[in-house]
Design an enzyme around this catalytic site. Sequence first.
Site, PDB file in Angstrom:
ATOM      1  N   MET A  57      -7.530  21.922 -11.661  1.00 19.81           N
ATOM      2  CA  MET A  57      -6.963  22.385 -12.931  1.00 19.81           C
ATOM      3  C   MET A  57      -5.656  21.646 -13.199  1.00 19.81           C
ATOM      4  SD  MET A  57      -5.800  26.279 -13.902  1.00 19.81           S
ATOM      5  CE  MET A  57      -4.283  26.337 -12.913  1.00 19.81           C
ATOM      6  N   ASN A  58      -5.376  21.340 -14.488  1.00 21.21           N
ATOM      7  CA  ASN A  58      -4.000  20.952 -14.813  1.00 21.21           C
ATOM      8  C   ASN A  58      -3.509  21.689 -16.052  1.00 21.21           C
ATOM      9  OD1 ASN A  58      -5.897  18.489 -15.281  1.00 21.21           O
ATOM     10  ND2 ASN A  58      -4.250  18.078 -16.721  1.00 21.21           N
ATOM     11  N   ASP A  59      -2.946  21.014 -17.029  1.00 23.58           N
ATOM     12  CA  ASP A  59      -2.198  21.673 -18.113  1.00 23.58           C
ATOM     13  C   ASP A  59      -2.827  22.948 -18.684  1.00 23.58           C
ATOM     14  OD1 ASP A  59      -1.081  19.161 -17.871  1.00 23.58           O
ATOM     15  OD2 ASP A  59      -1.788  18.454 -19.816  1.00 23.58           O
ATOM     16  N   GLN A  75      -6.899  22.521 -18.719  1.00 25.34           N
ATOM     17  CA  GLN A  75      -7.539  21.265 -18.365  1.00 25.34           C
ATOM     18  C   GLN A  75      -8.286  21.464 -17.058  1.00 25.34           C
ATOM     19  OE1 GLN A  75      -7.235  17.767 -19.922  1.00 25.34           O
ATOM     20  NE2 GLN A  75      -7.530  19.480 -21.305  1.00 25.34           N
ATOM     21  N   SER A 117      -5.603  17.879 -23.577  1.00 31.42           N
ATOM     22  CA  SER A 117      -4.807  19.070 -23.905  1.00 31.42           C
ATOM     23  C   SER A 117      -4.686  19.321 -25.400  1.00 31.42           C
ATOM     24  CB  SER A 117      -3.407  18.936 -23.307  1.00 31.42           C
ATOM     25  OG  SER A 117      -3.514  19.134 -21.915  1.00 31.42           O
ATOM     26  N   ARG A 187      -1.540  12.064 -28.041  1.00 31.08           N
ATOM     27  CA  ARG A 187      -2.248  13.254 -27.555  1.00 31.08           C
ATOM     28  C   ARG A 187      -1.428  14.552 -27.548  1.00 31.08           C
ATOM     29  NH1 ARG A 187      -1.638   9.666 -23.416  1.00 31.08           N
ATOM     30  NH2 ARG A 187      -0.177  10.207 -21.757  1.00 31.08           N
ATOM     31  N   ASP A 188      -2.149  15.628 -27.188  1.00 26.95           N
ATOM     32  CA  ASP A 188      -1.603  16.958 -26.886  1.00 26.95           C
ATOM     33  C   ASP A 188      -1.031  17.682 -28.116  1.00 26.95           C
ATOM     34  OD1 ASP A 188      -2.227  16.042 -24.338  1.00 26.95           O
ATOM     35  OD2 ASP A 188      -0.153  15.600 -23.794  1.00 26.95           O
ATOM     36  N   GLU A 238       4.569  13.788 -23.008  1.00 27.67           N
ATOM     37  CA  GLU A 238       3.317  14.539 -23.076  1.00 27.67           C
ATOM     38  C   GLU A 238       3.581  15.980 -23.495  1.00 27.67           C
ATOM     39  OE1 GLU A 238       0.173  12.656 -20.060  1.00 27.67           O
ATOM     40  OE2 GLU A 238       1.410  14.176 -19.131  1.00 27.67           O
ATOM     41  N   TRP A 326       2.348  15.782 -10.719  1.00 29.91           N
ATOM     42  CA  TRP A 326       1.356  14.699 -10.571  1.00 29.91           C
ATOM     43  C   TRP A 326       1.597  13.836  -9.342  1.00 29.91           C
ATOM     44  CZ3 TRP A 326      -3.172  14.980 -12.466  1.00 29.91           C
ATOM     45  CH2 TRP A 326      -3.418  15.560 -13.701  1.00 29.91           C
TER      46      TRP A 326
END
Length: 575
Positions: A57-59, A75, A117, A187-188, A238, A326
Amino acid sequence: MLCPSLLLSVAAFAGATAAQGAPTYANLAVPTGTPIPGNYTGALRPQVHYSPPVGFMNDPNGMFYLNGVFHLYYQYNPTGLTAGNQHWGHATSVDGYTWENQAIALFPPAERVYVFSGSAVVDVNNTSGFFPDQDNGIVAIFTLAHYNEDGSDGPQTQAIAYSHDEGYTFRYYDQNPVINSTSSQFRDPKVIRYGDSWAMVVAYSQEFALGIFTSPDLKEWTWASNFTHHGLLGAQYECPNLVKMPVRDQDGVTVDEKYVLTLSVQPGAPLGGSTTQYFMGNFNGTHFSTLDAATRLTDFAKDNYAAQFFYGMEGNAVSLGWASNWQYTQQVPTGNLEGWRSAMTLPRVNYLTKAPRIGWTMVDEIYDPKPILGESLKTETMGNGRVTVDYSEVESNALYIEANVTGINVAKLTSFSTVNLTFKSPASDESLRSGFYFGGDSPFFVDRGLLRGFDNIFFTDKFSVADVYYDSLTPKTASWRMQAVIDRSMYEVFLDGGRHAATVLFYPTHPLTRVDVAAQDLPEGAQVSVAVWSLKSTWAGMANQQGTVLGNVTGTSGHATAAKKRIIYEGGFSA
Ligand SMILES: *[C@@H]1O[C@H](CO)[C@@H](O)[C@H](O)[C@H]1NC(C)=O
Ligand SMILES: *[C@@H]1O[C@H](CO)[C@@H](O)[C@H](O)[C@H]1NC(C)=O
Ligand SMILES: *[C@@H]1O[C@H](CO)[C@@H](O)[C@H](O)[C@H]1NC(C)=O
Ligand SMILES: *[C@@H]1O[C@H](CO)[C@@H](O)[C@H](O)[C@H]1NC(C)=O
Ligand SMILES: *[C@@H]1O[C@H](CO)[C@@H](O)[C@H](O)[C@H]1NC(C)=O
Ligand SMILES: *[C@@H]1O[C@H](CO)[C@@H](O)[C@H](O)[C@H]1NC(C)=O
Ligand SMILES: *[C@@H]1O[C@H](CO)[C@@H](O)[C@H](O)[C@H]1NC(C)=O
Ligand SMILES: *[C@@H]1O[C@H](CO)[C@@H](O)[C@H](O)[C@H]1NC(C)=O
Ligand SMILES: *[C@@H]1O[C@H](CO)[C@@H](O)[C@H](O)[C@H]1NC(C)=O
């Protein structure tokens, strides 16, 4: 989100699914319509923090609050222990702590296209036209990251999907993208409501700019302004977030409202890897301007990134972040030992307030932990001395701790005047240390260097912050307070009601089972008031007899069928 190894994982995934026949992009290992079962019993598995059932899993993504339910998307690589194959996982909670796993909400819409994201809004007035006869329609706005056949980066475009059932299932809009692009670094998107319009902040990551766009209907977007080269640049911008936030005075009374713009950078944080900074200011629907020229960080340690604010909590700002970095997230030992990687931070209540010396600050108060408090294990008030609690019998292996120090005669402080909070494993002699120096620059420290469960050059071990709110120079007697949650492999501390906060991952070879609160060299008259509670495991209550957490399986049965897949992908995608 973007990390160095994503390319590799994506290339590997594309290769592995080169089978003929539509839909070739559907990874048959990923169930639709039902959550993935999880084993939450591992010795490193947090019990009051959200972590995914399996995989990486991330954001946090798409966070919104509606009808008493928090929705958290994230994510998610459900088929691997590193980033890649990005989906949107989904979980819900009523109390902010007890999360129920839901079916994956967004799947890659085409081969070599991943769902990165983004955010979600409640379209109460049907501005999008997706929601006849509904005031609870959800629109998710996110990045689709395209990869070329050779694995190199293609464009990142902004797309939407909509949900008629309060966010459990989504359909892709059939005229995506809503913001097209030729850039692989765009992005995001985070969308908020402003007046009678929608406003988006989105990152031109490697140009160190945020674009602000507006839309009447979430489909047609118009560029309005750029916010460029602010704060720490790192190597890219980001996950921006924009939120209206209350300003409270010293008595906690809301006296004003301002906007906060958060901006994550990765890599290149001052402590290494990823970090989140924020700016406070004014927003008029098209332009954001800062109140001052300072850059402030949300946390003083390394493990809180890309936090989002829940949409739909008007008058309140509640956030949570990805509790990792990260630099080492794809190597942490939970992957090989227990089959999962990464958790979210605890939810936090945010507000702005005036601060000595630095003008303003955003407070990160721990979200009310009452629903998860178990037994009171200790309450004691002492001067110099030590309080010890053996918590080896606490099933969750998780605690909530408060320590308040009052009546400090600041004229009599020495450079040894300290209050420490230390967790130990008597079995392995490992420890996690933290503590506060009342004299001098009044630093608070955390040290995860005396644990042996993870060896990585970037997993740096000591963090500290100069506590500017504990101002020993002005008053004659001062007070100081901390709150902490320890949760198997996560430590979160909140100083002075959240005026400083930190999230710290740690990996012991044996569970930590003893906590010491120790005070020394405090001037006469100082009192240390300590309280320790066990925390209830939020996962244990949801596990079946085999210890497996199935999540919300109501109305669904077992694995994906071709029919269910068609429903999920209906509407398709065009770029
Ligand atoms: C769950 O995980 C624990 C710890 O990793 C392990 O001992 C146990 O066998 C697992 N349970 C199942 C049903 O796989
Ligand atoms: C929805 O419409 C009502 C009536 O026009 C308005 O008062 C309200 O602010 C609108 N809500 C949003 C989120 O725009
Ligand atoms: C929502 O919008 C669609 C498209 O404009 C329209 O057909 C529908 O009647 C609207 N529903 C409501 C309740 O306004
Ligand atoms: C988006 O941009 C790409 C590259 O310029 C172009 O090929 C594509 O047709 C555009 N898509 C839409 C829907 O405009
Ligand atoms: C906003 O910033 C982006 C990224 O640097 C740039 O491509 C774009 O041209 C800018 N927009 C305007 C109108 O200046
Ligand atoms: C918002 O602020 C910008 C920059 O100061 C200004 O140009 C614009 O007119 C303002 N918009 C409104 C609606 O006040
Ligand atoms: C707290 O820890 C610091 C750093 O290890 C140490 O110097 C100090 O003596 C400790 N204080 C107490 C009360 O144990
Ligand atoms: C610490 O102080 C806070 C704020 O005054 C109070 O709510 C809390 O009960 C105190 N905790 C202890 C252990 O004294
Ligand atoms: C379970 O999922 C269904 C949608 O599949 C949803 O309607 C229901 O509210 C969910 N229940 C819980 C308790 O999350």
